[in-house]
Structure formats: C-alpha cells, structure tokens
Design a protein around this motif. Sequence first.
Motif, PDB file in Angstrom:
ATOM      1  N   ASP A 126       0.846  -1.186   0.000  1.00 16.69           N
ATOM      2  CA  ASP A 126       0.000   0.000   0.000  1.00 16.69           C
ATOM      3  C   ASP A 126       0.887   1.245   0.000  1.00 16.69           C
ATOM      4  O   ASP A 126       2.122   1.159  -0.009  1.00 16.69           O
ATOM      5  CB  ASP A 126      -0.945  -0.008   1.193  1.00 16.69           C
ATOM      6  N   TRP A 127       0.269   2.407   0.020  1.00 10.65           N
ATOM      7  CA  TRP A 127       1.054   3.637  -0.059  1.00 10.65           C
ATOM      8  C   TRP A 127       2.007   3.766   1.130  1.00 10.65           C
ATOM      9  O   TRP A 127       3.170   4.120   0.962  1.00 10.65           O
ATOM     10  CB  TRP A 127       0.164   4.878  -0.120  1.00 10.65           C
ATOM     11  N   LYS A 128       1.509   3.485   2.317  1.00 10.83           N
ATOM     12  CA  LYS A 128       2.354   3.623   3.510  1.00 10.83           C
ATOM     13  C   LYS A 128       3.607   2.761   3.386  1.00 10.83           C
ATOM     14  O   LYS A 128       4.716   3.212   3.662  1.00 10.83           O
ATOM     15  CB  LYS A 128       1.566   3.237   4.759  1.00 10.83           C
ATOM     16  N   HIS A 150       5.986   4.110   0.670  1.00  8.32           N
ATOM     17  CA  HIS A 150       6.712   5.292   1.142  1.00  8.32           C
ATOM     18  C   HIS A 150       7.830   4.876   2.087  1.00  8.32           C
ATOM     19  O   HIS A 150       8.940   5.423   2.032  1.00  8.32           O
ATOM     20  CB  HIS A 150       5.746   6.253   1.839  1.00  8.32           C
ATOM     21  N   ILE A 169       6.225   4.273  -7.035  1.00  7.68           N
ATOM     22  CA  ILE A 169       4.993   5.053  -6.950  1.00  7.68           C
ATOM     23  C   ILE A 169       3.977   4.621  -7.994  1.00  7.68           C
ATOM     24  O   ILE A 169       2.782   4.493  -7.713  1.00  7.68           O
ATOM     25  CB  ILE A 169       5.306   6.554  -7.097  1.00  7.68           C
ATOM     26  N   ILE A 186       0.241   7.860 -10.079  1.00  2.60           N
ATOM     27  CA  ILE A 186       0.210   6.940  -8.943  1.00  2.60           C
ATOM     28  C   ILE A 186      -0.538   5.659  -9.314  1.00  2.60           C
ATOM     29  O   ILE A 186      -1.555   5.680 -10.009  1.00  2.60           O
ATOM     30  CB  ILE A 186      -0.444   7.623  -7.737  1.00  2.60           C
ATOM     31  N   ILE A 239      -3.543   2.029  -5.206  1.00  2.65           N
ATOM     32  CA  ILE A 239      -3.320   2.714  -3.927  1.00  2.65           C
ATOM     33  C   ILE A 239      -3.788   4.167  -3.952  1.00  2.65           C
ATOM     34  O   ILE A 239      -3.702   4.858  -2.946  1.00  2.65           O
ATOM     35  CB  ILE A 239      -1.824   2.688  -3.528  1.00  2.65           C
ATOM     36  N   VAL A 240      -4.297   4.620  -5.084  1.00  2.00           N
ATOM     37  CA  VAL A 240      -4.570   6.041  -5.248  1.00  2.00           C
ATOM     38  C   VAL A 240      -5.642   6.543  -4.280  1.00  2.00           C
ATOM     39  O   VAL A 240      -5.586   7.691  -3.813  1.00  2.00           O
ATOM     40  CB  VAL A 240      -4.959   6.348  -6.715  1.00  2.00           C
ATOM     41  N   SER A 251      -6.212   5.740  -1.191  1.00  4.65           N
ATOM     42  CA  SER A 251      -5.728   5.921   0.175  1.00  4.65           C
ATOM     43  C   SER A 251      -4.406   6.676   0.232  1.00  4.65           C
ATOM     44  O   SER A 251      -3.753   6.716   1.280  1.00  4.65           O
ATOM     45  CB  SER A 251      -5.551   4.552   0.853  1.00  4.65           C
ATOM     46  N   CYS A 252      -4.028   7.268  -0.886  1.00  3.67           N
ATOM     47  CA  CYS A 252      -2.719   7.918  -0.989  1.00  3.67           C
ATOM     48  C   CYS A 252      -2.831   9.405  -0.666  1.00  3.67           C
ATOM     49  O   CYS A 252      -3.589  10.124  -1.331  1.00  3.67           O
ATOM     50  CB  CYS A 252      -2.186   7.725  -2.406  1.00  3.67           C
ATOM     51  N   SER A 292      -2.337  12.979  -1.119  1.00  2.00           N
ATOM     52  CA  SER A 292      -1.914  13.651  -2.355  1.00  2.00           C
ATOM     53  C   SER A 292      -0.654  14.486  -2.164  1.00  2.00           C
ATOM     54  O   SER A 292       0.259  14.444  -2.988  1.00  2.00           O
ATOM     55  CB  SER A 292      -3.051  14.530  -2.894  1.00  2.00           C
ATOM     56  N   ALA A 322       2.438  12.204  -1.840  1.00  2.00           N
ATOM     57  CA  ALA A 322       2.742  11.536  -3.098  1.00  2.00           C
ATOM     58  C   ALA A 322       3.339  12.501  -4.115  1.00  2.00           C
ATOM     59  O   ALA A 322       4.313  12.176  -4.805  1.00  2.00           O
ATOM     60  CB  ALA A 322       1.477  10.896  -3.664  1.00  2.00           C
TER      61      ALA A 322
END
Length: 230
Positions: A13-15, A18, A114, A148, A152-153, A155-156, A158, A161
């Motif tokens: 996921d985004w977390k 990152h 990403i 992106i 995952i967009v 919950s990302c 903005s 990102a």
Amino acid sequence: MYNLDESRRSLLDWKKRHEIIIGIARGILYLHQDSRLRVIHRDLKASNILLDEDMNPKISDFGTARIFSGNQDEANTLRIVGTYGYMSPEYALAGLFSVKSDVFSFGVILLEIISGKKNRISYNSDSPPNLIRQAWELWNDGKAFELIDPTIVDSCPSEEALRCIQVGLLCLEVNAGDRPTMSSVLFMLSNEATIPSPKQPLITPNSDSSTTETTPSSINEVTITALDGR
C-alpha cells in the motif's frame, strides 16, 4: 521475490511504498556518506532492491560498486557497467560517475515504486510514453497524481505523493550538479520543506534494458523494470 505485477501490487500500500522509498534513500546515504569509505553502487535498480519478510528494503549486488577514499567524489571509466535506463546521462555517454549517478538511479526507482509500472519502450510514435517521459509530462501539465498506481490512489495522501514525484524528477536532472545529494533527498522526503521545481529530464528511449558492459560512446537507453525484491 516480490514483483509489482497485478496480483501482488496490493501487498504494497502507499504507507509501505513510502517506507520502502525512505529505506532505500537511507541505504544509499549510508553508502555515500556514513560508511568508512564512500561507495558508489553504479547499478542501482529495482531488481537490486530486496525486501525482507517485513518488507524492509535491502540494497544488494555490489559487483559493480566503486570505493572512493579521501576527498574523491567522481571518476571516469572506459568500461561502463550497469543497466541502461537507470544510468545517468554523464555515465552512459562519457563514463563519468559519482554519488550523483546513484541519485539518478534512485529517481528512476522512486517513480517505479509510486507508479507500479514497467517502463514500456517503443520506437512506434503511437505507443504510450515511457515512465520518465510520462512522469515529466504529467508533472508539467499539473496532473502528476495520475502517475500513482491505481491500486493505492484512493488511500494515498496527495501532498505526500506529489512531494515524492517532485523529488524523483529532481533526481533525474540532466546535469549532475543540479541533482540533490541523498541527504537532501531524504530531508525533502521526510519534511515539509520547500522543494525546487524540476527541469525536463533527458529522454532517449531504447528497447534494451539488460545489464551491459560497454564504452562511453553508448546512448542512455531508458528502459525500466517493475519493482522486484526478495
């Protein structure tokens, strides 16, 4: 080995992505600044970033690395080794490498993480743009969030990102001196500091993405693979 294909991209996921980006940046910073001798990896790419069982990134394959001592910060070579698409222009074209060569490679990896995309190269003008071109064009048009990964967009965050994409493009500056150091990269990724506007990267596509050994007359071929890890 983890691969950001359709069936596995949801694992990251985004977390987590990152965290992987930050972890890679810290690893490169250690090589450049915090280890006893300065190490230039020269072949940083997605497949050389391995993920452990907790999805923590580990930089691997130091077969092409060069060690600098003292105040040395760059060198020339007539024997270019590495993977086209991740090579900085000055290394691919003139055999000049430095810490900023690794910064360029990091920028490519960041965009891959990403977007979750492979860089698809074709000489057909009707084909989709490669990843670096796509990232630049979307950024320039104020549509960078479209880069992106769709998985995952929703919950990302903005702002976070877009900051990552901007830093990635700064790492791809044509002139090595314009690229940030890894310490600056890590600071920009971790803080809400003002970030300079990136300039258009050099985009010279070619369909060969393999690891290669060649001479400085080669062209920088922009071909990118998806994120891999073990």
